[in-house]
Design an enzyme around this catalytic site. Structure first.
Site, short mmCIF file in Angstrom:
data_model
loop_
_atom_site.label_atom_id
_atom_site.label_comp_id
_atom_site.label_asym_id
_atom_site.label_seq_id
_atom_site.Cartn_x
_atom_site.Cartn_y
_atom_site.Cartn_z
N ARG A 99 -13.36 -26.53 -29.35
CA ARG A 99 -13.40 -25.52 -30.42
C ARG A 99 -13.31 -24.15 -29.78
NH1 ARG A 99 -19.25 -27.11 -32.18
NH2 ARG A 99 -19.27 -27.19 -29.92
N GLY A 120 -10.54 -22.05 -42.04
CA GLY A 120 -9.36 -21.32 -41.56
C GLY A 120 -9.12 -21.67 -40.11
N ASP A 135 3.98 -21.59 -18.50
CA ASP A 135 4.28 -21.11 -19.85
C ASP A 135 5.60 -20.36 -19.80
OD1 ASP A 135 2.03 -20.64 -22.36
OD2 ASP A 135 3.96 -19.64 -22.50
N CYS A 191 -6.18 -24.60 -36.67
CA CYS A 191 -6.11 -26.06 -36.71
C CYS A 191 -6.31 -26.69 -38.09
CB CYS A 191 -7.12 -26.65 -35.73
SG CYS A 191 -6.66 -26.34 -34.02
P1 NAD Z 1 -1.21 -21.40 -28.40
O1 NAD Z 1 -0.21 -20.87 -29.35
O2 NAD Z 1 -2.42 -20.58 -28.05
O3 NAD Z 1 -0.49 -21.79 -27.03
C1 NAD Z 1 0.72 -22.48 -26.94
C2 NAD Z 1 1.45 -21.99 -25.71
O4 NAD Z 1 2.59 -22.79 -25.47
C3 NAD Z 1 1.96 -20.54 -25.83
O5 NAD Z 1 1.44 -19.77 -24.78
C4 NAD Z 1 3.48 -20.68 -25.73
O6 NAD Z 1 4.10 -19.60 -25.08
C5 NAD Z 1 3.59 -21.97 -24.92
N1 NAD Z 1 4.91 -22.61 -25.01
C6 NAD Z 1 5.69 -22.80 -26.10
N2 NAD Z 1 6.82 -23.43 -25.75
C7 NAD Z 1 6.78 -23.66 -24.42
C8 NAD Z 1 7.65 -24.28 -23.49
N3 NAD Z 1 8.80 -24.81 -23.88
N4 NAD Z 1 7.28 -24.35 -22.20
C9 NAD Z 1 6.11 -23.81 -21.81
N5 NAD Z 1 5.21 -23.20 -22.64
C10 NAD Z 1 5.56 -23.12 -23.93
O7 NAD Z 1 -1.67 -22.80 -29.01
P2 NAD Z 1 -3.09 -23.53 -28.88
O8 NAD Z 1 -4.06 -22.94 -29.83
O9 NAD Z 1 -3.47 -23.67 -27.45
O10 NAD Z 1 -2.70 -24.97 -29.47
C11 NAD Z 1 -1.86 -25.87 -28.75
C12 NAD Z 1 -1.95 -27.23 -29.39
O11 NAD Z 1 -3.27 -27.74 -29.30
C13 NAD Z 1 -1.61 -27.26 -30.89
O12 NAD Z 1 -0.98 -28.46 -31.18
C14 NAD Z 1 -2.96 -27.22 -31.54
O13 NAD Z 1 -2.95 -27.81 -32.82
C15 NAD Z 1 -3.78 -28.05 -30.59
N6 NAD Z 1 -5.22 -27.74 -30.60
C16 NAD Z 1 -5.64 -26.47 -30.68
C17 NAD Z 1 -7.00 -26.21 -30.66
C18 NAD Z 1 -7.52 -24.79 -30.78
O14 NAD Z 1 -8.70 -24.63 -31.03
N7 NAD Z 1 -6.70 -23.77 -30.58
C19 NAD Z 1 -7.93 -27.25 -30.53
C20 NAD Z 1 -7.45 -28.55 -30.40
C21 NAD Z 1 -6.08 -28.79 -30.44
#
Ligand code: NAD
Length: 433
Positions: free
Chosen positions: A154, A260, A30, A263
């Site tokens: 989830r 909410g 990250d 997602c």
């Molecule tokens: P998040 O914001 O918790 O995590 C994203 C991470 O990516 C952050 O820690 C950020 O610092 C890092 N990041 C950004 N740019 C970067 C780079 N260039 N190099 C390395 N790291 C980098 O997001 P999340 O909730 O884990 O969601 C991620 C994706 O998964 C989204 O597209 C979301 O729609 C999808 N998703 C989320 C969920 C959920 O429940 N949260 C479920 C299914 C899918």
């Protein structure tokens, strides 16, 4: 096979820890140095049941490590997962900035054949965009395949969902990539997890279509609840009876303050915007978004009706996370309702078992943060249940009422029985009953 997970948020960290649990060597990276420092020091940067244990076990077994050196992590991997955020822009379309920057980074560090798999939720055809960007950096001769592997976990049950998914979706256009992706999930064959191998745009669409469907289903029952209230019907019985029909199923038929989280709102908006790009009006998606925004407003109206006038009223707000068992407040209905209450002149005392820090980041000092649910409701004119944490389902209602200025409860999650609340002499309002 070695895996690198780029983006160590909810999806990347849970997926990384769980792949390590399958026996695969995983590096989670990250750009957020604080996050990686926390993980390297044995901490977990957010609340997710069962995750800390998985991380500790797999770090100890030497299968899981953390780094901010994204380039080295790419070079050391056979499969590179992209799990960075894909937030909504103001116009609802998907902001692919993080995806683009990761694709460029991968292109710069490509050192031999790799599969680049997207776990982030991205609009159909983003796979092609990632491939073009990687190729622009790595050159025409670079050997790699892109894949789409949308994630359905989830928050709140993310580890369990990853280890026992309903299905795995793999979008690919190469046999080699398909085999490598399937090999990663081999432990799930034992529990007979269906694996759908399909084209990339189809895989990308499966994720959006699934989330949009669930958002529409929630919106549907909320609309039915609003009509039930006006027609003297009970949405709880309506929903239960609808759910007994196998074609409908009982899941996601709970009336409440609206959907909410990080997602559903953004993914429905993104599908509406993506449809526009291909000259299609996704009417149902637009309607769900509008009805959901109205639902938040109707909940504020409901609280206003319960107390007469919001101005100067003191509210005990129970729950700030968008759902139980998470600390995530992104697009939380509880936060939207808090904003509506504050705008109406109410004062708020709030408590959430896990999401206080994140809520503070949004609501700041406009809200008083309390140590527990009873402190939050002490001296208030109305208690509002905004998130159905288990501990709010089992409140000591006599103690709660004794501390309140007026015995008024607005239950936006329908966790209590109206008759029982009446017996306890509460003025009780819920949703659609
Ligand atoms: P998040 O914001 O918790 O995590 C994203 C991470 O990516 C952050 O820690 C950020 O610092 C890092 N990041 C950004 N740019 C970067 C780079 N260039 N190099 C390395 N790291 C980098 O997001 P999340 O909730 O884990 O969601 C991620 C994706 O998964 C989204 O597209 C979301 O729609 C999808 N998703 C989320 C969920 C959920 O429940 N949260 C479920 C299914 C899918």
């Amino acid at each position: 096979m070695k895996v690198t997970m780029i983006g160590t948020g909810y999806v990347g960290l849970v997926s990384g820890a769980c792949f390590a649990d399958f026996g695969i060597e995983v590096t989670c990276c990250d750009v957020d140095e604080t996050k990686i420092a926390t993980l390297s020091a044995g901490g977990v940067p957010f609340y997710e049941p069962g995750l800390a244990e998985k991380i500790v076990q797999n770090v100890a077994a030497g299968r899981l490590d953390f780094t901010t050196d994204v380039g080295a992590a790419i070079r050391g991997a056979d499969v590179v997962f992209i799990a960075v955020g894909t937030p909504a822009r103001d116009d609802g379309s998907t902001d692919l900035t993080y995806i683009d920057s990761v694709a460029d980074e991968i292109g710069r560090h490509l050192n031999g054949y790799k599969v680049i798999a997207t776990k982030s939720t991205v609009p159909p055809r983003t796979g092609d965009r990632i491939r073009r960007r990687i190729r622009a950096q790595a050159g025409d001769d670079a050997e790699f395949d892109v894949a789409s592997n949308p994630e359905f976990l989830r928050e709140g049950s993310a580890v369990e969902d990853f280890m026992r998914p309903n299905r795995i979706v793999i979008g690919v256009d190469s046999k080699r990539a398909a085999e490598m992706m399937q090999a990663l999930y081999r432990p799930l064959y034992l529990i007979e997890t269906p694996i759908v191998v399909t084209s990339m745009p189809t895989a990308e669409m499966i994720k959006y279509a699934s989330n949009a469907f669930l958002a529409v289903k929630i919106t549907f029952i909320n609309e039915v609840a609003n009509m039930c209230e006006r027609m003297g019907a009970d949405v709880h019985v309506v929903a239960r009876s609808m759910g007994l029909d196998g074609r409908i199923s009982s899941k996601f038929l709970h009336a409440g303050p609206g959907f909410g989280g990080s997602c559903f709102p953004k993914d429905v908006s993104a599908l509406v915007a993506t449809a526009e790009e291909v000259d299609y009006d996704f009417m149902l998606g637009r309607a769900a978004l509008a009805a959901n925004a109205r639902q938040h407003e109707l909940m504020v109206d409901k609280i206003r009706t319960a107390v007469g006038d919001l101005d100067g009223v003191s509210v005990g707000l129970l729950g700030l996370a968008f759902k139980p068992n998470t600390d995530d407040t992104r697009a939380s209905p509880a936060i939207a309702i808090a904003e509506g209450l504050l705008a109406g002149g109410a004062r708020i005392q709030a408590f959430d078992p896990a999401a206080m820090d994140n809520a503070r980041g949004v609501l700041g000092d406009r809200v008083v943060y309390c140590d527990n649910e009873y402190a939050a409701c002490n001296g208030v004119d109305v208690a509002v249940i905004a998130t159905e944490w288990n501990q709010f389902r089992n409140l000591d209602l006599v103690r709660l009422r004794a501390g309140m200025r007026a015995p008024v409860v607005v239950d936006l999650r329908n966790v209590y029985e109206p008759a029982r609340m009446g017996e306890l002499e509460f003025q009780y309002t819920s949703v659609g009953r």
